[in-house]
Design a protein around this motif. Structure first.
Motif, PDB file in Angstrom:
ATOM      1  N   ALA A  15       0.885  -1.174   0.005  1.00 54.36           N
ATOM      2  CA  ALA A  15      -0.058  -0.049  -0.110  1.00 54.36           C
ATOM      3  C   ALA A  15       0.918   1.240   0.074  1.00 54.36           C
ATOM      4  N   LEU A  20      -1.286  -0.498  -5.097  1.00 55.55           N
ATOM      5  CA  LEU A  20      -2.694  -0.663  -4.981  1.00 55.55           C
ATOM      6  C   LEU A  20      -3.220   0.160  -5.979  1.00 55.55           C
ATOM      7  N   PRO A 271      -4.050  -6.522   0.400  1.00 52.42           N
ATOM      8  CA  PRO A 271      -2.996  -6.524  -0.746  1.00 52.42           C
ATOM      9  C   PRO A 271      -3.478  -7.367  -1.820  1.00 52.42           C
TER      10      PRO A 271
END
Length: 370
Positions: A15, A20, A271
């Motif tokens: 992240a 992402l 994730p």
């Protein structure tokens, strides 16, 4: 003290490093706080493809500049921040300089001067010569006769005596010289905003680099950070360790993270992303490889001495490797999973392969699974 497991750490890094794919502006990606390593294999471009929703190139974008920075490797940085790195990357003392140069006592004796002075002398010569874009070979040929005898070496592959390679790389940015992005052979160019070789290292700037590493690759140790910077753990602990850190136990291992990132570590987003990461992608630059790839038998597949492959990220894990081959105007990918992958992941890999091919101006020929 926080306690987390490896899966939380991986989710946090995915992240934090923008994988992402939520950022619309590449310049806002936190990986550029530290810089994104590049090579002739379009590594920085593909690192951006893995993180950006829009197709973009770093070459020709004035917001980014390429230079030899961490460990002497070429990295793209935000252009506005690059002049500040000229002093932040200067070694703090001779012990630090010897580590960054990987010089032994014999090398220092041959130089005939402290290593910090050798960098300054070389930087001064580069600044005098590289007043316009010049190939690396031309700059090396021009400065080598100007340097003291102890700073040049006989190079068997080149068949000439010229400046030590790493000395030239570590001296270029303090000289106010960067690299022309996309040029082959490597071409140096003067940078705006660096008025002269810095008089002294910027300790606050160097500490900021350590802090960026801990934010992007944390929780991590001083030794991990030193491996990225190219110095020793003692130098980092003694002079560069930030104050605002929290201690974290990662499956029992003691490590550290900037306090402002602690909440994101304890509650990271899922994730779920599938991404094709290039060799030297920022995620793969962490020095705690056992966190990235816990099965040490797989390390030799992901990190090779020569010719690293790309890495397949799936579900917050390095799940395989990949290589690309260009034939005509088509790109063929060969993917080698580290374990069996679901049909959904394989379909997502094909979608990512289309993005990789398009970014390189090619069509996708095939995706082969080994």
């Amino acid at each position: 003290m926080l306690e987390v497991d490896r899966q939380q750490v991986m989710a946090y890094r995915v992240a934090t490093q923008g994988l992402l794919r939520t950022a619309s502006d590449p310049a806002a990606l936190r990986v550029f706080d530290l810089g994104v390593q590049d090579s002739t294999r379009d590594t920085a471009l593909l690192a951006l493809v893995a993180r950006s929703r829009a197709s973009a190139s770093l070459v020709g974008d004035s917001r980014f500049t390429l230079a030899w920075t961490h460990r002497g490797a070429p990295h793209f940085h935000r252009s506005a921040e690059l002049p500040g790195l000229a002093a932040a990357l200067l070694p703090l003392d001779d012990a630090d300089a010897r580590a960054r140069m990987a010089w032994r006592r014999r090398d220092v004796e041959q130089a005939g001067m402290p290593v910090t002075e050798a960098i300054r002398v070389t930087a001064g010569a580069i600044r005098e010569v590289a007043t316009a874009p010049m190939t690396k070979g031309a700059v090396s040929g021009a400065i080598s006769p100007r340097l003291p005898e102890g700073l040049v070496r006989w190079c068997r592959p080149c068949g000439v005596t010229h400046v030590h390679e790493q000395l030239m790389r570590l001296s270029a940015l303090p000289a106010g010289v960067g690299l022309v992005a996309g040029a082959s052979p490597a071409t140096l160019m003067p940078l705006d905003g660096v008025p002269g070789v810095p008089a002294s290292p910027d300790l606050a700037g160097a500490t900021r680099i350590v802090r960026h590493y801990l934010a992007l690759h944390g929780p991590a140790t001083a030794a991990d950070t030193a491996g990225f910077v190219g110095t020793t753990g003692k130098v980092v602990e003694r002079s560069l360790w930030p104050d605002d850190l929290v201690e974290v136990r990662v499956d029992g291992r003691r490590a550290f993270l900037p306090a402002e990132d602690a909440d994101r570590l304890t509650s990271p987003p899922e994730p779920a992303a599938v991404r094709l990461l290039p060799p030297w992608d920022p995620l793969l630059q962490a020095r705690d490889r056992a966190v990235l790839v816990p099965d040490r038998a797989h390390h030799k597949e992901v990190w090779k001495i020569l010719g690293n492959p790309g890495a397949l990220l799936a579900g917050g894990e390095i799940a395989g490797t990949w290589r690309a081959k260009v034939s005509g105007h088509r790109l063929a990918l060969t993917v080698s999973p580290l374990w069996p992958l679901s049909p959904a992941v394989r379909a997502a890999v094909s979608e990512e392969a289309e993005r990789v091919a398009a970014a390189r101006g090619l069509g996708l020929g095939s995706v082969t699974w080994k």
